[in-house]
Design a protein around this motif. Structure first.
Motif, PDB file in Angstrom:
ATOM      1  N   THR A 277       4.102  -0.972   3.854  1.00  0.00           N
ATOM      2  CA  THR A 277       3.999   0.267   3.243  1.00  0.00           C
ATOM      3  C   THR A 277       5.328   0.331   2.218  1.00  0.00           C
ATOM      4  OG1 THR A 277       3.501   1.226   5.367  1.00  0.00           O
ATOM      5  CG2 THR A 277       4.703   2.532   3.701  1.00  0.00           C
ATOM      6  N   ILE A 278       4.753   0.530   0.900  1.00  0.00           N
ATOM      7  CA  ILE A 278       5.479   0.846  -0.267  1.00  0.00           C
ATOM      8  C   ILE A 278       5.361   1.797  -1.045  1.00  0.00           C
ATOM      9  CG2 ILE A 278       6.345  -0.177  -2.398  1.00  0.00           C
ATOM     10  CD1 ILE A 278       5.719  -2.970  -1.281  1.00  0.00           C
ATOM     11  N   THR A 279       5.945   3.324  -0.798  1.00  0.00           N
ATOM     12  CA  THR A 279       5.437   4.548  -1.138  1.00  0.00           C
ATOM     13  C   THR A 279       5.611   4.881  -2.503  1.00  0.00           C
ATOM     14  OG1 THR A 279       7.708   5.525  -0.710  1.00  0.00           O
ATOM     15  CG2 THR A 279       5.748   5.493   1.226  1.00  0.00           C
ATOM     16  N   ASP A 280       6.516   3.981  -3.429  1.00  0.00           N
ATOM     17  CA  ASP A 280       6.666   4.197  -4.796  1.00  0.00           C
ATOM     18  C   ASP A 280       5.604   3.246  -5.390  1.00  0.00           C
ATOM     19  OD1 ASP A 280       8.241   5.614  -7.196  1.00  0.00           O
ATOM     20  OD2 ASP A 280       8.248   3.525  -7.396  1.00  0.00           O
ATOM     21  N   GLY A 281       4.867   3.976  -6.415  1.00  0.00           N
ATOM     22  CA  GLY A 281       4.009   3.044  -7.150  1.00  0.00           C
ATOM     23  C   GLY A 281       4.673   2.177  -8.034  1.00  0.00           C
TER      24      GLY A 281
ATOM     25  N   THR B  96       7.591   0.860  -7.678  1.00  0.00           N
ATOM     26  CA  THR B  96       8.306  -0.166  -6.779  1.00  0.00           C
ATOM     27  C   THR B  96       7.216  -1.380  -6.300  1.00  0.00           C
ATOM     28  OG1 THR B  96      10.092   1.464  -5.926  1.00  0.00           O
ATOM     29  CG2 THR B  96       9.580  -0.733  -4.777  1.00  0.00           C
ATOM     30  N   LEU B  97       6.132  -0.706  -6.105  1.00  0.00           N
ATOM     31  CA  LEU B  97       4.751  -1.591  -5.674  1.00  0.00           C
ATOM     32  C   LEU B  97       4.377  -2.519  -6.833  1.00  0.00           C
ATOM     33  CD1 LEU B  97       2.687  -2.433  -3.550  1.00  0.00           C
ATOM     34  CD2 LEU B  97       1.419  -0.301  -4.291  1.00  0.00           C
TER      35      LEU B  97
ATOM     36  N   ASN C  68       1.291   5.736   5.471  1.00  0.00           N
ATOM     37  CA  ASN C  68       2.399   6.124   5.707  1.00  0.00           C
ATOM     38  C   ASN C  68       2.339   7.613   6.777  1.00  0.00           C
ATOM     39  OD1 ASN C  68       2.531   8.600   3.797  1.00  0.00           O
ATOM     40  ND2 ASN C  68       2.574   6.551   2.683  1.00  0.00           N
TER      41      ASN C  68
ATOM     42  N   ASP D  91       0.785  -1.178   0.015  1.00  0.00           N
ATOM     43  CA  ASP D  91       0.107   0.081   0.154  1.00  0.00           C
ATOM     44  C   ASP D  91       0.744   1.225  -0.029  1.00  0.00           C
ATOM     45  OD1 ASP D  91      -1.826   1.970   0.560  1.00  0.00           O
ATOM     46  OD2 ASP D  91      -3.282   0.723   1.664  1.00  0.00           O
ATOM     47  N   THR D  92       0.549   2.115  -0.960  1.00  0.00           N
ATOM     48  CA  THR D  92       1.448   3.526  -0.952  1.00  0.00           C
ATOM     49  C   THR D  92       0.981   4.513  -0.089  1.00  0.00           C
ATOM     50  OG1 THR D  92      -0.163   4.296  -2.841  1.00  0.00           O
ATOM     51  CG2 THR D  92       1.736   3.065  -3.355  1.00  0.00           C
ATOM     52  N   SER D  93      -0.299   4.217   0.528  1.00  0.00           N
ATOM     53  CA  SER D  93      -0.865   5.447   1.376  1.00  0.00           C
ATOM     54  C   SER D  93      -0.732   5.315   2.864  1.00  0.00           C
ATOM     55  CB  SER D  93      -2.588   5.576   0.814  1.00  0.00           C
ATOM     56  OG  SER D  93      -2.971   4.316   1.422  1.00  0.00           O
TER      57      SER D  93
ATOM     58  N   GLY E  32      -2.358   1.482  -4.957  1.00  0.00           N
ATOM     59  CA  GLY E  32      -1.357   2.761  -5.497  1.00  0.00           C
ATOM     60  C   GLY E  32      -0.506   2.568  -6.456  1.00  0.00           C
TER      61      GLY E  32
END
Length: 525
Positions: free
Chosen positions: A229-233, A235-236, A52, A48-50, A250
Protein backbone atom coordinates in the motif's frame (compact mmCIF):
# COMPACT_ATOMS: atom_id res chain seq x y z
CA UNK A 1 32.66 30.70 -3.74
CA UNK A 2 30.35 32.58 -6.13
CA UNK A 3 26.66 31.72 -6.52
CA UNK A 4 27.24 29.59 -9.63
CA UNK A 5 29.78 27.39 -7.83
CA UNK A 6 27.49 27.04 -4.80
CA UNK A 7 24.60 26.05 -7.08
CA UNK A 8 26.75 23.43 -8.86
CA UNK A 9 27.95 21.95 -5.57
CA UNK A 10 24.40 21.71 -4.27
CA UNK A 11 23.23 20.07 -7.48
CA UNK A 12 26.01 17.43 -7.32
CA UNK A 13 25.19 16.66 -3.68
CA UNK A 14 21.51 16.25 -4.51
CA UNK A 15 22.33 13.94 -7.41
CA UNK A 16 24.53 11.82 -5.14
CA UNK A 17 21.76 11.54 -2.55
CA UNK A 18 19.21 10.57 -5.21
CA UNK A 19 21.57 7.89 -6.54
CA UNK A 20 22.02 6.48 -3.05
CA UNK A 21 18.28 6.46 -2.45
CA UNK A 22 17.69 4.68 -5.74
CA UNK A 23 20.26 2.03 -4.89
CA UNK A 24 18.70 1.48 -1.47
CA UNK A 25 15.29 1.27 -3.09
CA UNK A 26 16.55 -1.40 -5.47
CA UNK A 27 17.97 -3.38 -2.58
CA UNK A 28 14.75 -3.09 -0.61
CA UNK A 29 12.68 -4.07 -3.64
CA UNK A 30 14.90 -7.05 -4.36
CA UNK A 31 14.88 -8.17 -0.75
CA UNK A 32 11.15 -7.77 -0.34
CA UNK A 33 10.23 -9.41 -3.63
CA UNK A 34 12.27 -12.48 -2.77
CA UNK A 35 11.47 -12.62 0.92
CA UNK A 36 10.45 -16.10 1.99
CA UNK A 37 11.19 -17.58 -1.44
CA UNK A 38 14.05 -19.52 -2.93
CA UNK A 39 16.11 -18.16 -5.85
CA UNK A 40 14.21 -20.50 -8.19
CA UNK A 41 10.83 -18.97 -7.34
CA UNK A 42 9.24 -16.12 -9.25
CA UNK A 43 8.13 -13.16 -7.14
CA UNK A 44 6.53 -9.83 -7.91
CA UNK A 45 5.92 -6.68 -5.86
CA UNK A 46 2.94 -4.49 -6.78
CA UNK A 47 2.44 -0.98 -5.43
CA UNK A 48 -1.20 0.10 -5.11
CA UNK A 49 -2.72 3.40 -3.95
CA UNK A 50 -6.23 2.00 -3.46
CA UNK A 51 -5.72 -0.89 -1.02
CA UNK A 52 -6.26 0.85 2.31
CA UNK A 53 -8.74 1.34 5.13
CA UNK A 54 -9.74 4.85 4.06
CA UNK A 55 -10.87 3.36 0.74
CA UNK A 56 -13.02 0.88 2.70
CA UNK A 57 -10.65 -1.98 1.84
CA UNK A 58 -9.19 -2.92 5.23
CA UNK A 59 -8.78 -6.61 4.31
CA UNK A 60 -9.76 -9.14 1.63
CA UNK A 61 -13.07 -10.35 3.08
CA UNK A 62 -15.63 -9.58 0.32
CA UNK A 63 -18.44 -9.43 2.86
CA UNK A 64 -16.77 -6.48 4.60
CA UNK A 65 -17.46 -2.99 3.16
CA UNK A 66 -15.68 -2.74 -0.23
CA UNK A 67 -12.97 -5.32 0.53
CA UNK A 68 -14.37 -7.46 -2.26
CA UNK A 69 -12.43 -5.23 -4.65
CA UNK A 70 -9.15 -6.39 -3.07
CA UNK A 71 -10.35 -10.00 -2.98
CA UNK A 72 -11.09 -10.07 -6.71
CA UNK A 73 -8.30 -7.73 -7.85
CA UNK A 74 -5.55 -9.80 -6.29
CA UNK A 75 -6.73 -13.18 -7.52
CA UNK A 76 -8.00 -14.50 -4.18
CA UNK A 77 -11.69 -14.77 -4.95
CA UNK A 78 -13.82 -15.23 -8.05
CA UNK A 79 -17.48 -14.62 -8.79
CA UNK A 80 -20.09 -16.75 -10.52
CA UNK A 81 -19.86 -14.50 -13.59
CA UNK A 82 -17.31 -12.01 -14.82
CA UNK A 83 -17.37 -9.04 -17.20
CA UNK A 84 -15.75 -8.71 -20.59
CA UNK A 85 -14.01 -5.47 -21.58
CA UNK A 86 -17.35 -4.52 -23.12
CA UNK A 87 -18.90 -5.14 -19.66
CA UNK A 88 -20.96 -8.07 -20.85
CA UNK A 89 -21.63 -10.95 -18.44
CA UNK A 90 -19.65 -14.13 -19.10
CA UNK A 91 -19.49 -17.50 -17.28
CA UNK A 92 -16.82 -17.95 -14.61
CA UNK A 93 -17.54 -20.15 -11.59
CA UNK A 94 -20.96 -20.68 -13.09
CA UNK A 95 -21.06 -22.35 -16.50
CA UNK A 96 -24.67 -21.49 -17.32
CA UNK A 97 -27.91 -20.07 -15.91
CA UNK A 98 -31.57 -19.87 -16.84
CA UNK A 99 -34.84 -18.38 -15.69
CA UNK A 100 -37.45 -20.95 -14.73
CA UNK A 101 -39.77 -18.00 -14.22
CA UNK A 102 -39.38 -14.30 -13.42
CA UNK A 103 -38.42 -14.95 -9.80
CA UNK A 104 -36.52 -18.22 -10.18
CA UNK A 105 -32.94 -18.59 -11.41
CA UNK A 106 -31.28 -21.97 -11.92
CA UNK A 107 -27.46 -21.73 -11.96
CA UNK A 108 -25.14 -24.58 -12.95
CA UNK A 109 -21.71 -24.45 -11.28
CA UNK A 110 -18.33 -25.70 -12.47
CA UNK A 111 -17.60 -29.20 -11.21
CA UNK A 112 -13.81 -28.96 -10.93
CA UNK A 113 -13.36 -26.11 -8.45
CA UNK A 114 -12.04 -26.32 -4.90
CA UNK A 115 -11.53 -23.58 -2.34
CA UNK A 116 -8.04 -22.90 -1.04
CA UNK A 117 -9.29 -24.56 2.16
CA UNK A 118 -9.52 -27.84 0.22
CA UNK A 119 -13.33 -27.96 0.22
CA UNK A 120 -15.14 -28.65 -3.04
CA UNK A 121 -17.18 -25.75 -4.40
CA UNK A 122 -20.70 -27.09 -4.78
CA UNK A 123 -24.13 -25.51 -4.65
CA UNK A 124 -24.36 -25.90 -0.87
CA UNK A 125 -21.11 -23.99 -0.37
CA UNK A 126 -22.25 -21.20 -2.69
CA UNK A 127 -25.61 -21.06 -0.92
CA UNK A 128 -23.86 -20.69 2.45
CA UNK A 129 -21.68 -17.94 1.05
CA UNK A 130 -24.55 -15.91 -0.38
CA UNK A 131 -26.66 -16.38 2.76
CA UNK A 132 -23.84 -14.99 4.86
CA UNK A 133 -23.33 -12.12 2.42
CA UNK A 134 -26.92 -10.89 2.53
CA UNK A 135 -27.00 -11.24 6.32
CA UNK A 136 -24.06 -8.86 6.89
CA UNK A 137 -23.61 -6.65 3.83
CA UNK A 138 -25.21 -3.23 3.39
CA UNK A 139 -25.78 -3.25 -0.39
CA UNK A 140 -26.18 -6.89 -1.37
CA UNK A 141 -29.69 -7.57 0.02
CA UNK A 142 -31.38 -4.79 -1.98
CA UNK A 143 -29.33 -5.59 -5.09
CA UNK A 144 -29.83 -9.35 -5.13
CA UNK A 145 -33.36 -9.52 -3.70
CA UNK A 146 -32.82 -13.15 -2.70
CA UNK A 147 -35.78 -14.66 -0.85
CA UNK A 148 -34.50 -18.25 -0.62
CA UNK A 149 -32.13 -20.74 -2.25
CA UNK A 150 -32.05 -24.47 -2.93
CA UNK A 151 -28.83 -26.47 -3.40
CA UNK A 152 -28.53 -29.81 -5.14
CA UNK A 153 -25.13 -31.01 -6.29
CA UNK A 154 -23.81 -28.38 -8.72
CA UNK A 155 -27.22 -26.75 -9.25
CA UNK A 156 -28.08 -23.65 -7.23
CA UNK A 157 -31.64 -22.36 -7.50
CA UNK A 158 -32.27 -18.79 -6.38
CA UNK A 159 -35.76 -17.48 -5.65
CA UNK A 160 -36.03 -13.68 -5.64
CA UNK A 161 -38.62 -11.67 -3.75
CA UNK A 162 -39.56 -9.86 -6.98
CA UNK A 163 -38.47 -9.97 -10.65
CA UNK A 164 -34.78 -9.06 -10.79
CA UNK A 165 -33.43 -9.10 -14.37
CA UNK A 166 -30.09 -7.74 -13.11
CA UNK A 167 -29.41 -10.59 -10.69
CA UNK A 168 -26.60 -12.20 -12.70
CA UNK A 169 -24.96 -8.80 -13.22
CA UNK A 170 -24.96 -8.18 -9.48
CA UNK A 171 -23.50 -11.64 -8.88
CA UNK A 172 -20.38 -10.40 -10.67
CA UNK A 173 -19.92 -7.56 -8.17
CA UNK A 174 -16.78 -8.03 -6.01
CA UNK A 175 -18.90 -8.48 -2.90
CA UNK A 176 -20.20 -11.69 -4.50
CA UNK A 177 -16.82 -13.46 -4.56
CA UNK A 178 -17.54 -17.08 -3.66
CA UNK A 179 -15.68 -18.04 -0.50
CA UNK A 180 -15.75 -20.95 1.93
CA UNK A 181 -17.54 -19.35 4.88
CA UNK A 182 -16.91 -22.45 6.99
CA UNK A 183 -13.18 -21.71 6.75
CA UNK A 184 -13.84 -18.48 8.62
CA UNK A 185 -12.78 -14.84 8.35
CA UNK A 186 -9.87 -14.65 10.80
CA UNK A 187 -7.93 -11.39 10.47
CA UNK A 188 -9.91 -10.52 7.35
CA UNK A 189 -8.49 -13.47 5.40
CA UNK A 190 -10.77 -15.81 3.45
CA UNK A 191 -10.54 -19.05 1.47
CA UNK A 192 -11.42 -18.33 -2.15
CA UNK A 193 -11.22 -20.18 -5.45
CA UNK A 194 -8.68 -17.94 -7.18
CA UNK A 195 -5.11 -18.50 -8.39
CA UNK A 196 -3.57 -17.04 -5.21
CA UNK A 197 -3.84 -17.66 -1.47
CA UNK A 198 -3.18 -15.14 1.28
CA UNK A 199 -0.02 -15.78 3.32
CA UNK A 200 -0.12 -12.64 5.42
CA UNK A 201 -2.05 -9.40 5.66
CA UNK A 202 -1.06 -6.12 7.32
CA UNK A 203 -3.86 -3.59 6.82
CA UNK A 204 -2.67 -0.33 5.20
CA UNK A 205 0.78 -1.87 4.69
CA UNK A 206 1.01 -5.05 2.67
CA UNK A 207 -0.56 -8.27 1.47
CA UNK A 208 1.49 -11.38 0.69
CA UNK A 209 0.14 -14.06 -1.64
CA UNK A 210 1.34 -17.50 -2.66
CA UNK A 211 0.19 -19.39 -5.70
CA UNK A 212 -2.65 -21.86 -5.47
CA UNK A 213 -1.02 -25.00 -6.88
CA UNK A 214 -4.43 -26.65 -7.17
CA UNK A 215 -6.10 -23.79 -9.00
CA UNK A 216 -8.89 -25.16 -11.19
CA UNK A 217 -7.89 -23.21 -14.31
CA UNK A 218 -4.19 -24.12 -14.40
CA UNK A 219 -1.13 -23.45 -12.26
CA UNK A 220 -0.21 -19.76 -11.84
CA UNK A 221 3.07 -18.58 -13.30
CA UNK A 222 4.18 -16.63 -10.22
CA UNK A 223 5.06 -18.24 -6.90
CA UNK A 224 4.61 -15.17 -4.73
CA UNK A 225 3.13 -11.69 -4.95
CA UNK A 226 3.47 -8.84 -2.47
CA UNK A 227 0.99 -5.97 -2.69
CA UNK A 228 2.30 -2.85 -0.98
CA UNK A 229 0.00 0.00 0.00
CA UNK A 230 1.50 3.30 -1.20
CA UNK A 231 -1.21 5.92 -1.01
CA UNK A 232 0.60 8.80 -2.71
CA UNK A 233 0.77 8.56 -6.50
CA UNK A 234 4.07 10.42 -6.80
CA UNK A 235 5.72 8.26 -4.14
CA UNK A 236 4.48 5.22 -6.02
CA UNK A 237 6.07 6.52 -9.22
CA UNK A 238 9.41 6.85 -7.43
CA UNK A 239 9.10 3.33 -6.07
CA UNK A 240 8.50 1.92 -9.55
CA UNK A 241 11.40 3.83 -11.07
CA UNK A 242 13.77 2.68 -8.33
CA UNK A 243 12.70 -0.96 -8.59
CA UNK A 244 11.19 -1.02 -5.12
CA UNK A 245 8.05 -2.27 -6.84
CA UNK A 246 7.85 -3.86 -10.28
CA UNK A 247 4.23 -2.95 -11.06
CA UNK A 248 1.99 -0.10 -9.97
CA UNK A 249 -1.64 0.99 -9.86
CA UNK A 250 -2.56 4.62 -9.14
CA UNK A 251 0.46 6.61 -10.31
CA UNK A 252 -0.15 10.36 -10.63
CA UNK A 253 -0.82 11.65 -14.17
CA UNK A 254 2.12 14.02 -14.18
CA UNK A 255 4.48 11.07 -13.75
CA UNK A 256 3.25 9.14 -16.80
CA UNK A 257 5.87 10.60 -19.20
CA UNK A 258 8.57 8.96 -17.05
CA UNK A 259 7.24 5.56 -18.07
CA UNK A 260 6.62 6.09 -21.76
CA UNK A 261 9.74 4.24 -22.88
CA UNK A 262 10.95 0.71 -23.57
CA UNK A 263 11.81 0.06 -19.91
CA UNK A 264 8.15 0.02 -18.88
CA UNK A 265 4.71 -1.14 -19.93
CA UNK A 266 1.96 1.49 -19.66
CA UNK A 267 -1.43 -0.09 -20.32
CA UNK A 268 -4.68 1.88 -20.38
CA UNK A 269 -8.35 1.13 -20.91
CA UNK A 270 -11.45 3.27 -20.75
CA UNK A 271 -13.73 2.67 -17.78
CA UNK A 272 -17.19 3.78 -16.72
CA UNK A 273 -15.79 6.00 -13.94
CA UNK A 274 -17.37 9.25 -15.03
CA UNK A 275 -16.83 12.88 -14.08
CA UNK A 276 -20.22 14.53 -14.36
CA UNK A 277 -22.22 17.47 -13.08
CA UNK A 278 -25.75 17.28 -11.73
CA UNK A 279 -28.06 20.31 -11.79
CA UNK A 280 -30.13 21.67 -8.92
CA UNK A 281 -33.83 21.89 -9.87
CA UNK A 282 -34.86 23.53 -6.59
CA UNK A 283 -36.74 26.81 -7.26
CA UNK A 284 -34.11 28.70 -5.25
CA UNK A 285 -31.39 27.73 -7.75
CA UNK A 286 -30.62 29.54 -11.02
CA UNK A 287 -30.41 26.05 -12.53
CA UNK A 288 -34.17 25.72 -12.16
CA UNK A 289 -34.19 27.84 -15.33
CA UNK A 290 -33.92 25.46 -18.34
CA UNK A 291 -31.97 28.08 -20.29
CA UNK A 292 -29.26 28.22 -17.63
CA UNK A 293 -28.94 24.41 -17.60
CA UNK A 294 -28.75 24.31 -21.39
CA UNK A 295 -26.12 27.06 -21.47
CA UNK A 296 -23.99 25.20 -18.94
CA UNK A 297 -24.23 22.02 -21.01
CA UNK A 298 -23.17 23.99 -24.11
CA UNK A 299 -20.46 25.88 -22.24
CA UNK A 300 -18.29 23.06 -20.82
CA UNK A 301 -15.32 22.20 -23.02
CA UNK A 302 -15.17 18.44 -22.48
CA UNK A 303 -12.58 17.80 -25.15
CA UNK A 304 -10.30 20.48 -23.74
CA UNK A 305 -10.71 19.04 -20.25
CA UNK A 306 -9.68 15.57 -21.44
CA UNK A 307 -6.85 16.54 -23.79
CA UNK A 308 -5.20 19.41 -21.96
CA UNK A 309 -6.11 19.11 -18.32
CA UNK A 310 -6.20 15.32 -17.97
CA UNK A 311 -3.22 14.93 -20.32
CA UNK A 312 -5.34 12.63 -22.47
CA UNK A 313 -5.93 10.12 -19.67
CA UNK A 314 -9.63 9.95 -20.31
CA UNK A 315 -12.25 9.94 -23.03
CA UNK A 316 -14.94 12.52 -23.74
CA UNK A 317 -18.34 11.54 -22.33
CA UNK A 318 -21.60 12.05 -24.16
CA UNK A 319 -24.12 10.07 -22.16
CA UNK A 320 -24.19 8.11 -18.92
CA UNK A 321 -22.13 5.21 -20.27
CA UNK A 322 -18.90 4.93 -22.29
CA UNK A 323 -18.80 4.46 -26.03
CA UNK A 324 -18.53 0.90 -27.23
CA UNK A 325 -21.16 -0.50 -24.90
CA UNK A 326 -24.45 -1.71 -26.34
CA UNK A 327 -26.09 1.22 -24.53
CA UNK A 328 -23.10 3.57 -24.77
CA UNK A 329 -23.29 7.34 -24.88
CA UNK A 330 -22.05 7.42 -28.46
CA UNK A 331 -25.55 6.26 -29.44
CA UNK A 332 -27.33 9.26 -27.94
CA UNK A 333 -27.24 12.96 -28.76
CA UNK A 334 -25.49 15.24 -26.27
CA UNK A 335 -24.90 18.97 -26.64
CA UNK A 336 -21.68 20.03 -28.34
CA UNK A 337 -19.41 22.72 -26.92
CA UNK A 338 -20.72 25.96 -28.43
CA UNK A 339 -20.22 29.23 -26.54
CA UNK A 340 -21.94 31.28 -29.22
CA UNK A 341 -25.09 29.16 -28.99
CA UNK A 342 -24.91 29.20 -25.18
CA UNK A 343 -24.80 33.01 -25.19
CA UNK A 344 -27.78 33.15 -27.56
CA UNK A 345 -29.82 30.79 -25.32
CA UNK A 346 -29.19 32.99 -22.29
CA UNK A 347 -29.99 36.22 -24.14
CA UNK A 348 -33.25 34.79 -25.50
CA UNK A 349 -34.23 33.78 -21.96
CA UNK A 350 -33.69 37.32 -20.65
CA UNK A 351 -30.23 36.91 -19.12
CA UNK A 352 -28.30 40.00 -20.22
CA UNK A 353 -25.43 42.08 -18.87
CA UNK A 354 -27.01 45.49 -18.28
CA UNK A 355 -24.34 47.06 -16.06
CA UNK A 356 -21.31 46.08 -18.14
CA UNK A 357 -19.53 44.07 -15.42
CA UNK A 358 -19.37 40.93 -17.58
CA UNK A 359 -22.01 39.05 -15.55
CA UNK A 360 -25.52 38.59 -16.90
CA UNK A 361 -28.60 39.44 -14.85
CA UNK A 362 -32.29 38.71 -15.00
CA UNK A 363 -34.94 40.43 -12.88
CA UNK A 364 -32.16 41.91 -10.75
CA UNK A 365 -30.51 38.54 -10.07
CA UNK A 366 -26.88 38.00 -11.07
CA UNK A 367 -26.09 34.83 -12.99
CA UNK A 368 -23.90 33.29 -10.29
CA UNK A 369 -23.30 29.51 -10.41
CA UNK A 370 -22.40 27.91 -7.09
CA UNK A 371 -20.25 24.96 -8.20
CA UNK A 372 -19.83 22.27 -5.56
CA UNK A 373 -17.20 19.55 -5.82
CA UNK A 374 -14.52 17.80 -3.74
CA UNK A 375 -10.72 17.41 -3.81
CA UNK A 376 -10.25 13.68 -3.16
CA UNK A 377 -10.48 12.98 -6.90
CA UNK A 378 -7.69 15.07 -8.39
CA UNK A 379 -9.65 15.56 -11.62
CA UNK A 380 -12.67 17.32 -10.09
CA UNK A 381 -11.06 20.64 -9.04
CA UNK A 382 -9.48 20.73 -12.51
CA UNK A 383 -12.90 20.27 -14.10
CA UNK A 384 -14.31 23.07 -11.92
CA UNK A 385 -11.60 25.50 -13.00
CA UNK A 386 -12.07 24.54 -16.65
CA UNK A 387 -15.82 25.19 -16.43
CA UNK A 388 -15.22 28.43 -14.56
CA UNK A 389 -12.99 29.69 -17.38
CA UNK A 390 -15.33 28.85 -20.27
CA UNK A 391 -18.60 29.80 -18.58
CA UNK A 392 -17.19 33.20 -17.64
CA UNK A 393 -16.93 33.91 -21.38
CA UNK A 394 -20.73 33.77 -21.68
CA UNK A 395 -21.43 35.93 -18.63
CA UNK A 396 -21.63 33.37 -15.83
CA UNK A 397 -19.84 33.92 -12.53
CA UNK A 398 -18.82 30.43 -11.30
CA UNK A 399 -18.03 30.27 -7.58
CA UNK A 400 -16.17 27.04 -6.78
CA UNK A 401 -16.58 25.26 -3.46
CA UNK A 402 -14.21 22.28 -3.43
CA UNK A 403 -14.69 20.68 -0.04
CA UNK A 404 -14.32 17.29 1.64
CA UNK A 405 -17.64 18.11 3.34
CA UNK A 406 -19.55 17.90 0.05
CA UNK A 407 -21.90 15.18 1.29
CA UNK A 408 -23.27 17.56 3.91
CA UNK A 409 -23.28 20.69 1.73
CA UNK A 410 -25.26 18.99 -1.06
CA UNK A 411 -28.13 18.33 1.35
CA UNK A 412 -28.89 22.07 1.44
CA UNK A 413 -30.27 23.14 -1.99
CA UNK A 414 -29.56 26.79 -1.23
CA UNK A 415 -25.80 26.16 -1.13
CA UNK A 416 -25.21 24.82 -4.63
CA UNK A 417 -26.37 24.98 -8.21
CA UNK A 418 -24.07 22.43 -9.84
CA UNK A 419 -22.57 19.43 -8.07
CA UNK A 420 -19.70 17.75 -9.93
CA UNK A 421 -18.66 14.29 -8.86
CA UNK A 422 -17.00 11.05 -9.96
CA UNK A 423 -18.80 7.74 -10.06
CA UNK A 424 -18.44 4.29 -11.63
CA UNK A 425 -21.63 4.48 -13.67
CA UNK A 426 -21.76 0.87 -14.80
CA UNK A 427 -20.08 -1.28 -12.11
CA UNK A 428 -21.99 -4.45 -13.00
CA UNK A 429 -22.35 -4.14 -16.76
CA UNK A 430 -26.04 -3.30 -16.46
CA UNK A 431 -27.53 0.20 -16.95
CA UNK A 432 -30.31 0.08 -14.38
CA UNK A 433 -28.15 0.93 -11.36
CA UNK A 434 -27.24 4.49 -12.36
CA UNK A 435 -30.81 5.60 -13.07
CA UNK A 436 -32.28 4.14 -9.89
CA UNK A 437 -29.58 5.81 -7.79
CA UNK A 438 -29.19 9.21 -9.47
CA UNK A 439 -32.10 10.08 -11.76
CA UNK A 440 -35.33 8.56 -10.48
CA UNK A 441 -37.68 10.89 -8.61
CA UNK A 442 -36.69 10.78 -4.94
CA UNK A 443 -33.61 8.59 -5.55
CA UNK A 444 -30.92 8.47 -2.88
CA UNK A 445 -28.39 10.54 -4.85
CA UNK A 446 -30.87 12.70 -6.72
CA UNK A 447 -30.10 15.67 -4.49
CA UNK A 448 -30.97 18.08 -7.29
CA UNK A 449 -34.64 17.07 -7.06
CA UNK A 450 -34.84 16.17 -10.74
CA UNK A 451 -38.20 14.62 -11.59
CA UNK A 452 -39.30 13.33 -14.98
CA UNK A 453 -42.45 11.12 -15.02
CA UNK A 454 -41.54 9.73 -18.45
CA UNK A 455 -38.11 8.69 -17.18
CA UNK A 456 -39.61 7.12 -14.05
CA UNK A 457 -41.96 5.07 -16.24
CA UNK A 458 -39.01 3.84 -18.33
CA UNK A 459 -37.12 2.86 -15.16
CA UNK A 460 -40.14 0.92 -13.91
CA UNK A 461 -40.34 -0.85 -17.25
CA UNK A 462 -36.65 -1.75 -17.23
CA UNK A 463 -36.89 -3.21 -13.71
CA UNK A 464 -39.13 -6.02 -14.99
CA UNK A 465 -37.67 -6.41 -18.49
CA UNK A 466 -35.51 -9.49 -19.03
CA UNK A 467 -34.81 -9.18 -22.75
CA UNK A 468 -31.28 -7.77 -23.18
CA UNK A 469 -31.95 -5.96 -26.42
CA UNK A 470 -35.01 -4.29 -24.96
CA UNK A 471 -33.06 -3.27 -21.83
CA UNK A 472 -30.37 -1.73 -24.02
CA UNK A 473 -32.96 0.19 -26.02
CA UNK A 474 -34.57 1.45 -22.81
CA UNK A 475 -31.19 2.58 -21.49
CA UNK A 476 -30.65 4.69 -24.61
CA UNK A 477 -34.09 6.30 -24.25
CA UNK A 478 -33.44 6.99 -20.57
CA UNK A 479 -30.10 8.65 -21.32
CA UNK A 480 -31.70 10.87 -23.94
CA UNK A 481 -34.36 11.95 -21.42
CA UNK A 482 -31.81 13.25 -18.91
CA UNK A 483 -29.74 14.85 -21.69
CA UNK A 484 -32.72 16.63 -23.21
CA UNK A 485 -33.62 18.00 -19.77
CA UNK A 486 -29.98 19.07 -19.19
CA UNK A 487 -30.33 17.43 -15.81
CA UNK A 488 -26.73 16.18 -15.94
CA UNK A 489 -23.64 17.01 -17.98
CA UNK A 490 -21.39 14.01 -18.54
CA UNK A 491 -17.87 15.30 -19.12
CA UNK A 492 -15.30 12.49 -19.23
CA UNK A 493 -14.64 8.85 -18.53
CA UNK A 494 -11.36 8.01 -16.84
CA UNK A 495 -8.79 5.79 -18.49
CA UNK A 496 -7.60 3.26 -15.95
CA UNK A 497 -3.82 2.86 -16.14
CA UNK A 498 -1.51 0.10 -14.96
CA UNK A 499 2.26 0.49 -15.26
CA UNK A 500 4.97 -2.13 -14.84
CA UNK A 501 8.56 -2.85 -15.67
CA UNK A 502 9.02 -4.27 -19.17
CA UNK A 503 9.87 -7.68 -17.77
CA UNK A 504 6.40 -7.97 -16.19
CA UNK A 505 3.93 -9.75 -18.44
CA UNK A 506 0.12 -9.70 -18.50
CA UNK A 507 -0.36 -6.93 -15.95
CA UNK A 508 -3.37 -5.67 -17.86
CA UNK A 509 -6.23 -3.30 -17.01
CA UNK A 510 -9.89 -4.21 -17.48
CA UNK A 511 -12.88 -1.94 -18.02
CA UNK A 512 -14.50 -3.00 -14.74
CA UNK A 513 -11.30 -2.31 -12.74
CA UNK A 514 -11.44 -5.72 -11.03
CA UNK A 515 -9.19 -8.40 -12.55
CA UNK A 516 -5.67 -7.20 -11.79
CA UNK A 517 -3.93 -10.43 -10.74
CA UNK A 518 -4.52 -13.56 -12.81
CA UNK A 519 -2.84 -16.93 -13.26
CA UNK A 520 -1.08 -15.53 -16.35
CA UNK A 521 0.64 -12.66 -14.53
CA UNK A 522 4.37 -13.27 -14.93
CA UNK A 523 7.83 -11.76 -14.68
CA UNK A 524 10.84 -12.71 -16.75
CA UNK A 525 14.22 -13.13 -15.15
Amino acid sequence: MNWKMRWLAGFLLLALLCTSFSACGNLRGSAESNAGSSSSEKSLVIGDTSFNTSNEEPDVNPHNAYSGWACIRYGIGETLVRYSDDMEVEPWLAVSWENADQTTWRITLRDNVTFSSGRKMDAEAVKECLEHLISVHDRAPSDLKIASMDAEGQILTIHTSEPNPSLMNYLGDPYACIIDVKAGFANGIVAGTGPFIVSSLKPDESLTLKKNKKYWDGEPKLDQITVRTITDGNTLASALRSGEVQAAYGIAYESYPLFQNDDFNLEQISTSRCFFAKMNFDPSSVCSDPAVRKAIALGINKEGFVKSLLDGNGTVADGVFPSGMAFGGDRVQARDYDLKEAARVLKDAGWVDTDGDGIREKNGQKLVIKWLTYPSRQELPILAESAQATLSEIGMDVEINSTADQNEVVKDPSKWDVYAMANVNCPTGDPQYWFTVFARTGAAKNQGQYSNPDLDALIDRMSVTFDTDERNALALKMQQEVLDDDAFVFCAFLKMSMISQAKVKNYTPHACDYYQVTKDLDITR
